[in-house]
Design a protein around this motif. Structure first.
Motif, PDB file in Angstrom:
ATOM      1  N   TYR A 295      42.851  85.157  84.017  1.00 18.64           N
ATOM      2  CA  TYR A 295      43.288  85.856  82.802  1.00 18.64           C
ATOM      3  C   TYR A 295      43.555  87.316  83.112  1.00 18.64           C
ATOM      4  N   LEU A 296      42.665  87.897  83.884  1.00 14.10           N
ATOM      5  CA  LEU A 296      42.828  89.306  84.252  1.00 14.10           C
ATOM      6  C   LEU A 296      44.087  89.501  85.090  1.00 14.10           C
ATOM      7  N   LEU A 297      44.276  88.557  86.018  1.00 15.67           N
ATOM      8  CA  LEU A 297      45.460  88.665  86.869  1.00 15.67           C
ATOM      9  C   LEU A 297      46.739  88.582  86.044  1.00 15.67           C
ATOM     10  N   LEU A 298      46.758  87.587  85.163  1.00 22.07           N
ATOM     11  CA  LEU A 298      47.968  87.431  84.346  1.00 22.07           C
ATOM     12  C   LEU A 298      48.166  88.630  83.434  1.00 22.07           C
ATOM     13  N   ALA A 299      47.075  89.181  82.946  1.00 22.27           N
ATOM     14  CA  ALA A 299      47.196  90.376  82.107  1.00 22.27           C
ATOM     15  C   ALA A 299      47.811  91.506  82.917  1.00 22.27           C
ATOM     16  N   GLY A 300      47.348  91.616  84.155  1.00 25.22           N
ATOM     17  CA  GLY A 300      47.903  92.656  85.020  1.00 25.22           C
ATOM     18  C   GLY A 300      49.376  92.419  85.288  1.00 25.22           C
ATOM     19  N   LEU A 301      49.713  91.133  85.427  1.00 23.39           N
ATOM     20  CA  LEU A 301      51.109  90.786  85.715  1.00 23.39           C
ATOM     21  C   LEU A 301      51.993  91.019  84.491  1.00 23.39           C
ATOM     22  N   SER A 302      51.442  90.761  83.318  1.00 23.02           N
ATOM     23  CA  SER A 302      52.254  90.874  82.099  1.00 23.02           C
ATOM     24  C   SER A 302      52.481  92.313  81.694  1.00 23.02           C
TER      25      SER A 302
END
Lengths: 475, 1143
Positions: free
Chosen positions: A235-242
């Motif tokens: 979730y954190l990674l995707l948040a960073g990606l988004s």
């Protein structure tokens, strides 16, 4: 169980009343209540109002295939476009829907990274809204081209024509990449967030089909520690990606205009101004959707006035940025000393499209100013009405940018006037139907509030809180 | 050669071998070669034998065959010529000299033939009339040839008949009238210049002396000839030498537009308009004064223009004549001279001139000063009067030209064929008296265009036997005994004389598409001639002129050249003393008494002016889509005519709005039409274009279910053929939409068309560059070479390998000579297969013209407020500045920018730059995002919003429901497609819907020339196309020679020379698009003594208000100009450094 009695018995660590923040979940609702309340919407009988709105929206949606079919079989001439106004409602609607689609990912990604816990009550619905809005937006660039059957040439696909690649200097191509990336990442993000909640539904539901489908889409979630660890990392990674995508997608959409040399389009302020406008319109739409849902499903404890108050503040901030950008455009037009630029902005405000400009200004600059006053922010009905004005204003902003700049550009002999046709209007109306259909399906079949995340911001999830940790045992 | 079958080996060529193994015929090789698939390493796949393979393949073929029985190659019969035509190569165009007949004149042409069908009309540059230019009518006449609505059948009382019966009938008539010496035989014809027709008419007159000839032209161009003939006592026709005139004065004469031979006039006028250096080193050009009621092309090009109603032009001419006498004619005023009496009547007449509505009221001074200017240019000035003006005005003009010594200098004369013809009114009386046995109507369409009060339809039917030769089965053919189809000039033999007297052949480029006669073929049958073939008739006529000796050679030469030098009619040398002053006095006296009934026009009695339309002519182009869609050069209205009036007229009639329908009453007749407020129009005058609103139009002229425009003929009577006062107007409270291609009138002070007065030009020859935006921008950094610094490298600098070192194409358009005639617009449409889109599409700004002519009005800046430029375009018609305007015309097409903004935004690479500097469109690649059009500053890209080529114009937006379910396919009828396809240029593709298109600089012509040059060059390597070989279609058609196109790398090419002119500038050059098309600034030559003199052209004054004066020199600027921006100086510094190396 009476939760108040528990809190009253332990008073040592509680901060003084006046310093206490307004809680994100009111009435100290326990996790079980939250689960029941949210999943209850899905498990309960389908309400009559849902059927009425759904059927109505589905009928409105039919306008899209009808008028798009007419468009494709007959030609882009069925729209009101002409020379010099070669882009009209299609592009306006595209930018409008993309703008709407901004709030979701901003709420889920940026606010997540910024540890804004209040996001949890609204992020699920906002993300769904984002995905549906981007789907509506995606219709328009596809159908607005003259030869739709060759629209795939915009993608860098291997081909036997040379091979000829797309032209990487064209902002339209950047759009293709930006929007498709944005959609993919937003969708993944949304879906990933759904998994624990889907598992909750799976565990509760009784019918075979529900069990099967919710089971299928919850991907074998058991809620084990290991699952949660991986989940939260992802979730954190995707948040960073988004997060960069939130900024990039509307910046790139703004490049369609800013990169060109049309007076009124060719300005460096566009990327930040478009992003601010998109957040503005996105939050406007979130408010428009969530306020009625809050009453219908009795979610006042989860979607509190504090949430609405905070969203109003975002609307106020971004609306003011947008207003500043409007002013700055005029200042630069004057200060830049380019007579063509200066004329363009005078013409926007006082030329034949003056009405569109002043609708935009009243909705986008004046409306949010009400939110300086707490009383207004707390008046839910007023907020709902103003949020609709924000939506209207932001549609007009795109109309003003696209049409009023094109209709009187460099050479006066070309000047003309643009009016939409029935086809323009009804296709747009149809996309609202599509949006509503998708959204209604969403609230019927998926948890519209992120159950697990909301639980995570209650006192019960706080190990330092007297109610927190394993002590409560309410799960 | 003997072929010995027994020894085939000896006939073999040299031996070749695949490898040494082959040569030695090694067994390994043999085995390898005998395998069916020698290339494959593998044998048959395991388990699949050859037999299995055959089975599978057989089954596949069977399946394929069953499923795809519809798929096969189209059957095409390749039929070779059994005998190859001379000089013919398939796919290579041929050109034939011919000429297009236009009433009493003709236009010399070279017509392109593509594989046996004419596809493009071009002017014949060898006939020194219009320098190879044409008018738009000649260009569009090609489409008439392929008009699916043209007459195709011989009709006897409306029923299909055949050629044989028609011929029999003609022979009967001929025999009958030969026996009664032509009694009761009446001809109704239009005027002609054809020597053959004149010869046949004479023959008929000889054998049938009592036959009557009625010549009726709905628009009469003989006024000037009649005027000159009357006062000189000899039947003559004037030839104007506009090129030799320094001062030209037009009295309601649109010689650059709707008068006959406009292309020849434009050629002459612009020759004199070119700016040259005079003896004193100062620039000179001609000067044009115009007095007119309408805003005509001539008026729009005039240096001074005075708007009066058409009936006041007589007064102006009288006042001018009086002034001429004052200055020049005193010696004639001896005893017994008629001149004192004449002068008295002239003075009476001249009192009628109204005061100009400015504060000072300068009418008298305007006339006084303009006449002084004429007198100052005695012998090289020219006065012309318009076709609508009464004979008396033409006589006055003849007198003035004589007094001013212009005869044999700027005006000369040729003999004019005397016609003892009756008028249509007399013919009508004869019909009513039932004296007409046989009425032969050649061409024309009198039921539609005869004066309305004649009720010609009824009159015509009173003739016992009516024979009609017509190109269309039109109104006149409705109730006749015989309708005979007429052939187009591109499919018949004949001859013409141009207005300057050249003998011109009419040579067919194709056999008649449908059976029919030409005029001379019909007349020869009626004359009872044995040679009824047009070819023989034309030859006989020529033989009679040049004699038998060496006839064949001369005939061939004539056909080849398109004219014959020795056949030019001799210029008549006139004795100026022969001028008949007493006759003039008498005529003028009479005219003045007659004219006395002409009252001053006012809002209650309006003047109505019937004029020739720039697109329809007299109605003969009514079914021609190119002309219907060609915007009027002034109003820019397409597909309709409007009732034109001035702002004040509209206001005084109760604030009439544009497009509002009004009913005009004149002499008891009524007509309904839409209002159009036209800047620069005379007050209380209504302009009505003839030729629209045919009662039974063709497919194009009907646009669905109604005729295009209103029929002005229905209002026109015998006494009001040209103009008359007495119209009244009633409002109908309805509106009627008009399709106008240019909604906005003002240039808003922008430096798009740049113009200066001649004296401004003297002070600053490069004023045009000084109007660039950079010239007014502060602090623009410059490179060492004086160019403004750029962030981005020029594409050719960045990658020099993409640039051709042989050809770099460019264009220069001289705005000083462009008069705005629109010939280029139609020529481009013809050359490039540009579709017509119909009225509704034009109304929505979707016209497809690759080159358009922008027309701007400029008024006194003092009359305009700053906010005027923000109003909606509907409101501009009520602004006061439009009353007296100056006009500019600007052809605008793709500018072929070197840094083209369209190219960088196309996501699919559909518009790209080629190595010779063309911005090319790959239509096949275009997906139609229209982004290129948005990013084009000039908005010259055209988008196919619908399938314009395939669908009927009134069904363009038909949806699939109607197309597939209820009404069947919406495609155009096959006969239409078959014919219209023939007009297409085979060298240019036809674009489908959804595709962007635009000017290509006629890339097909460039490529053809390059290929031809490569063939010519062979090993010499000289593949550079010589200058002048390639002419873009617009350039070819331009009678003003305003367009130069060629190789920019050749310093001596015409275009390079033009671009070196100090007047050369790029439109919107500050965008750094580096357009390859540049413009040469316009110059005006006003007379500073005139009351309407402005120090600068009005558009430049508008510009000055925004940006400052462009004429102030460097030093001047720094000292005096309060505008004071330093960037201006910097720009100049760099320019100076380029010249003198000072800085």
């Amino acid at each position: 169980m009476d939760s108040n009695s528990v809190s009253s018995s332990v008073k040592i660590a509680a901060p003084p009343k006046e310093l206490e923040r307004e809680p994100l979940v009111l009435n100290n609702r326990p996790p079980s209540w939250i689960t029941n309340q949210v999943v209850g919407i899905i498990e309960g009988n389908t309400p009559r109002w849902w059927w009425v709105t759904f059927i109505f929206s589905a009928l409105v949606t039919l306008l899209v295939p009808i008028y798009v079919g007419y468009l494709i079989s007959t030609g882009v001439g069925v729209w009101g476009l002409n020379s010099p106004i070669a882009w009209g409602w299609a592009i306006v609607n595209f930018v409008f829907w993309i703008g709407i689609g901004h709030a979701g990912t901003l709420i889920s990604a940026v606010l997540f990274l910024l540890r804004q816990k209040w996001r949890t009550s609204i992020n699920r619905a906002a993300e769904a809204m984002t995905i549906f809005a981007v789907m509506c937006a995606g219709i328009f660039p596809g159908i607005h081209v003259g030869r739709i059957w060759y629209a795939w040439w915009l993608f860098p696909l291997p081909n036997s024509n040379g091979p000829i690649w797309p032209q990487f200097r064209s902002p339209l191509l950047w759009d293709v990449f930006a929007v498709s990336t944005y959609f993919t990442v937003s969708f993944l993000f949304w879906y990933m967030g759904l998994i624990p909640d889907l598992a909750t539904i799976r565990d509760r539901c009784k019918s075979f089909f529900s069990k099967f489908f919710y089971g299928l889409f919850s991907l074998g979630w058991t809620g084990s520690n290991r699952h949660w660890r991986n989940y939260e990392k992802a979730y954190l990674l995707l948040a960073g990606l988004s997060t960069p995508l939130v900024l990039s997608v509307h910046s790139i959409v703004s490049f369609d205009f800013a990169v060109s040399q049309v007076p009124g389009w060719h300005t460096t302020i566009f990327p930040p101004y478009f992003v601010a406008g998109a957040i503005f319109s996105g939050f406007g739409m979130v408010l428009t959707l969530m306020i009625p849902l809050r009453s219908i499903f009795n979610l006042h404890d989860l979607l509190t006035k504090r949430h609405i108050d905070l969203m109003c503040k975002v609307v106020l901030a971004t609306g003011t940025i947008v207003g500043y950008a409007y002013g700055m455009e005029f200042f630069i037009a004057w200060y830049g000393g380019n007579p063509y630029e200066a004329y363009c902005f005078q013409n926007r405000a006082f030329g034949p499209y003056w009405w569109a400009y002043w609708i935009m200004i009243s909705c986008n600059v004046i409306t949010p100013q009400f939110f300086w006053v707490k009383k207004f922010r707390n008046n839910v009905i007023l907020v709902w009405i103003l949020s609709i004005f924000v939506n209207i204003g932001m549609w007009f902003e795109r109309f003003v940018i696209v049409v009023s700049s094109l209709h009187r550009d460099y050479i006066p002999a070309n000047w003309s006037y643009y009016s939409p046709t029935k086809v323009d209007v009804l296709t747009f109306v149809g996309t609202f139907g599509l949006f509503m259909v998708l959204f209604l399906l969403f609230i019927r079949f998926l948890p519209l509030i992120a159950i697990s995340e909301v639980k995570g911001v209650t006192n019960y999830a706080d190990p330092h809180h007297p109610q927190g940790g394993a002590k409560g045992g309410h799960h | 050669m003997k072929n010995d079958a027994t020894s085939p080996k000896e006939l073999r060529g040299p031996d070749y071998w695949r490898s040494l193994d082959h040569l030695t015929a090694s067994p390994k090789f043999q085995q390898w070669a005998e395998r069916e698939f020698p290339e494959t390493v593998l044998g048959a796949p395991d388990g699949k034998s050859r037999r299995d393979f055959m089975k599978i393949m057989g089954a596949s073929f069977l399946l394929g065959g069953m499923g795809l029985t519809g798929c096969r190659r189209p059957e095409e019969a390749l039929v070779p010529f059994s005998k190859m035509p001379h000089h013919y190569t398939h796919g290579v165009a041929q050109y034939f000299a011919t000429s297009m007949p236009v009433r009493n004149s003709a236009i010399p042409l070279l017509v392109k033939s593509s594989d046996g069908r004419p596809t493009k009309v071009e002017g014949n540059p060898d006939v020194g009339e219009c320098g190879g230019g044409t008018d738009s009518f000649a260009q569009a006449s090609l489409l008439n040839l392929y008009d699916p609505d043209r007459s195709r059948y011989f009709l006897k009382s409306g029923k299909k008949s055949n050629l044989g019966d028609a011929e029999k009938n003609l022979a009967e008539i001929s025999n009958k009238h030969k026996s009664d010496s032509g009694r009761g035989l009446h001809f109704l014809v239009q005027s002609t210049s054809s020597p053959s027709r004149i010869r046949l008419e004479k023959l008929i007159k000889k054998s049938m002396p009592e036959a009557k000839w009625c010549v009726y032209d709905p628009i009469d161009f003989e006024g000037a000839s009649r005027g000159y003939s009357e006062v000189f006592g000899r039947s003559i026709r004037p030839i104007y030498h506009f090129d030799k005139a320094k001062v030209i004065f037009s009295l309601d004469c649109d010689f650059l537009g709707t008068e006959q031979d406009s292309s020849a006039h434009i050629y002459g006028y612009t020759k004199g308009r070119k700016v040259t250096d005079g003896d004193d080193g100062l620039a000179t050009t001609n000067r044009l004064y115009s007095v007119e009621s309408m805003m005509s092309l001539t008026g729009s090009n005039a240096d001074h223009r005075f708007r009066v109603t058409s009936n006041q032009v007589f007064g102006v001419a009288a006042a001018m004549m009086d002034k001429c006498f004052e200055a020049l004619g005193s010696s004639d005023e001896d005893a017994g001279s008629p001149i004192p009496a004449l002068r008295t009547s002239l003075r009476d007449k001249s009192k009628e001139i109204p005061e100009h509505r400015s504060k000072t009221g300068w009418s008298a001074k305007w006339i006084e000063e303009s006449v002084q200017d004429l007198i100052a240019h005695k012998g090289n000035c020219l006065i012309v009067a318009g076709q609508r003006q009464p004979d008396a005005v033409h006589q006055l003009v003849a007198a003035m030209n004589t007094l001013l010594g212009n005869v044999d200098k700027t005006i000369s004369f040729i003999d004019r064929e005397q016609h003892d013809a009756i008028t249509i009114e007399e013919l009508k009386l004869a019909c009513d008296a039932e004296e007409v046995e046989t009425l032969v109507i050649l061409d024309g369409n009198p039921v539609y265009d005869a004066p309305a009060d004649l009720d010609w339809k009824t009159a015509q039917r009173k003739a016992k036997h009516v024979i009609r030769l017509g190109y269309y089965e039109d109104e006149t053919s409705q109730d006749v005994d015989w309708h005979l189809p007429m052939t187009h000039y591109l499919e018949s033999w004949g001859d013409n004389r141009s207005s300057k007297g050249f003998w011109l052949p009419v040579q067919p480029l194709i056999a008649p598409l449908f059976k029919g006669f030409s005029e001379i073929e019909l007349l020869s049958r009626l004359a009872g001639q044995t040679d009824t073939k047009g070819y023989e008739i034309a030859r006989s006529t020529l033989r009679a002129i040049i004699g038998d000796s060496d006839f064949e050679a001369q005939w061939k030469q004539c056909l080849h050249d398109g004219h014959h030098e020795s056949l030019k009619t001799q210029i008549v040398s006139l004795n100026v003393q022969a001028f008949d002053w007493s006759k003039l006095t008498l005529q003028i006296g009479e005219a003045i008494t007659e004219e006395a009934q002409f009252t001053q026009a006012s809002k209650d009695v309006l003047e109505v002016v019937f004029h020739r339309d720039a697109s329809m002519d007299d109605g003969r182009f009514h079914n021609n889509g190119w002309m219907q869609e060609c915007p009027d050069p002034i109003t820019k209205i397409t597909w309709d005519n409007a009732i034109l009036m001035s702002r004040r007229t509209a206001v005084e009639l109760g604030d009439l709005k544009n497009e509002e329908l009004i009913e005009v009453n004149l002499e008891g007749r009524k007509l309904t039409g839409p209002v159009w407020i036209q800047p620069g129009y005379a007050d209380f005058s209504l302009g009505m274009a003839l030729g629209y609103g045919r009662p039974s139009p063709g497919r194009v002229g009907s646009l669905g279910d109604r005729s295009v425009g209103y029929n002005a003929y229905s209002l026109r009577g015998t006494t009001s053929k040209n103009f008359t006062v007495g119209g009244t107007v009633k409002r109908l409270n309805k509106t009627f939409p008009l399709a106008c291609t240019q909604d906005h009138w003002s240039m808003e002070g922008r430096a798009i068309v740049r113009e200066a007065n001649l004296e401004n030009y003297e002070t600053k020859r490069d004023f045009a560059q000084n109007m660039d935006l950079e010239a007014h921008s502060a602090h623009i950094p410059h490179d060492a070479d004086g160019q403004p610094k750029q962030i981005y490298k020029h594409p050719y600098t960045a990658s020099p390998e993409t640039k051709s070192e042989i050809h770099q194409w460019g264009m220069a358009i001289d705005l000083n000579t462009c008069v705005g005639c629109t010939a280029c617009v139609v020529a481009c449409q013809s050359e490039n297969n540009i579709p017509i889109v119909g009225k509704d599409e034009v109304a929505n700004s979707r016209e497809m013209h690759w080159v358009r002519i922008d027309r701007y009005y400029s008024g006194e800046p003092a009359k305009r407020s700053q906010s005027d430029n923000l109003v909606h375009d509907d409101q501009q018609a009520y602004e006061e500045w439009i009353d007296d305007v100056q006009v500019v015309h600007m052809p605008m097409s793709c500018q072929h920018c070197e840094s083209a903004p369209c190219e960088s935004v196309c996501p699919v690479n559909a518009t790209v730059h080629d190595h010779e500097g063309l911005n090319v469109m790959a239509y096949n690649r275009c997906v139609g995002t229209r982004y290129c059009s948005n990013n084009c500053a000039y908005k010259v890209r055209r988008f196919n919003y619908f399938d314009y080529n395939k669908r009927p114009l009134d069904k363009l937006d038909r949806g699939p429901w109607k197309t597939f379910v209820t009404e069947g396919f919406a495609d155009r009828p096959q006969d239409e497609v078959n014919l219209v396809e023939m007009a297409k240029n085979p060298d240019v593709t036809v674009r489908m819907r959804g595709v962007m298109e635009k000017c290509t600089y006629c890339t097909q012509k460039i490529e053809a020339a390059k290929i031809a040059q490569k063939i010519k060059a062979r090993d010499s390597g000289d593949i550079e196309v010589p200058d002048g070989t390639i002419k873009a279609a617009c350039q070819e058609a331009c009678p003003a020679d305003s367009v130069s196109f060629g190789n920019l790398l050749d310093p001596n090419s015409k275009v390079s020379i033009a671009k070196r002119s100090p007047r050369n500038y790029s439109v919107l050059g500050f965008l750094d698009t580096k357009p390859r098309t540049t413009y040469l600034a316009k110059l005006r030559n006003p007379n500073e003594k005139m009351p309407d003199y402005f120090k600068m052209p009005l558009s430049t004054l508008e510009y000055k208000r925004e940006m400052g004066s462009p004429f102030e020199s460097h030093e001047h600027h720094t000292h005096e100009d309060s505008h004071g921006d330093h960037g201006h100086n910097e720009t100049h510094a760099s320019e100076d450094s380029g010249k003198g190396g000072q800085h």
